[in-house]
Scaffold this active site. Structure first.
Site, PDB file in Angstrom:
ATOM      1  CG  ASN A 138      -1.937   0.901   1.140  1.00 27.08           C
ATOM      2  OD1 ASN A 138      -1.748   1.892   0.569  1.00 27.08           O
ATOM      3  ND2 ASN A 138      -3.054   1.206   2.079  1.00 27.08           N
ATOM      4  CE1 TYR A 145      -1.510   6.419   8.319  1.00 27.98           C
ATOM      5  CE2 TYR A 145      -0.657   4.439   7.092  1.00 27.98           C
ATOM      6  CZ  TYR A 145      -1.819   5.186   7.557  1.00 27.98           C
ATOM      7  OH  TYR A 145      -3.133   4.574   7.831  1.00 27.98           O
TER       8      TYR A 145
END
Length: 177
Positions: A138, A145
């Site tokens: 992903n 993040y």
């Protein structure tokens, strides 16, 4: 950023059906195309049901929150505290087990809004860091993040049906204040 009229509110048992439907939609939107249909369906039939989410929402060590825009749910998160975390169980941490924003609202600042809220929650619980697991494939989520200050510190297996996958464990250290 179009976060002006969005609100974050804690999910309650009365929100279970809506939570289940939204969790299923966002999980499918995010992962269905990249996984074997048999494994994918086997996973969601056990992991994203009203019964399973009902148990999770009733757990005193976990909190679910909706992100709503003009009364419409556009995102949600699940936070876990020790000893109810899925892996680390460090009392100095909070786990972000799930974080999803509807794809129609990506890139509009809502993910950052949720992160800022998570930081507030972490500080109110006096923890030192936030951690999460993210699928190694992903790339979009991993990049997001990292942009927020998370870094990879370990890995753990994640089973989707019979497919053994790998999650990166990432953490974001909070400033001591």
């Amino acid at each position: 950023m179009k976060t002006g009229s969005a609100i974050i509110r804690k999910c309650e048992a009365k929100d279970l059906t809506q939570l289940t439907q939204f969790a299923l939609k966002t999980f499918k939107d995010t992962f269905e195309k990249d996984n074997d249909p048999k494994d994918f369906n086997a996973y969601i039939e056990k992991a994203i049901t009203e019964e399973k989410l009902g148990q999770e929402i009733a757990n005193e060590g976990s909190d679910f929150y909706f992100l709503e825009l003009e009364g419409q749910v556009i995102g949600y998160i699940k936070l876990n505290f020790t000893p109810f975390q899925s892996d680390i169980n460090d009392p100095k941490s909070i786990e972000l087990e799930r974080a999803y924003v509807d794809m129609d609202f990506h890139g509009q600042g809502y993910g950052k809004m949720l992160f800022d809220f998570i930081v507030q929650q972490a500080k109110s619980h006096q923890v030192e860091y936030i951690w999460l697991g993210v699928w190694e494939r992903n790339a979009k989520a991993i990049a997001f993040y990292k942009q927020l200050g998370f870094y990879k510190f370990a890995e753990h297996p994640f089973k989707l049906g019979t497919d053994k996958q790998k999650d990166h464990l990432m953490r974001c250290d909070l400033p001591l204040s």
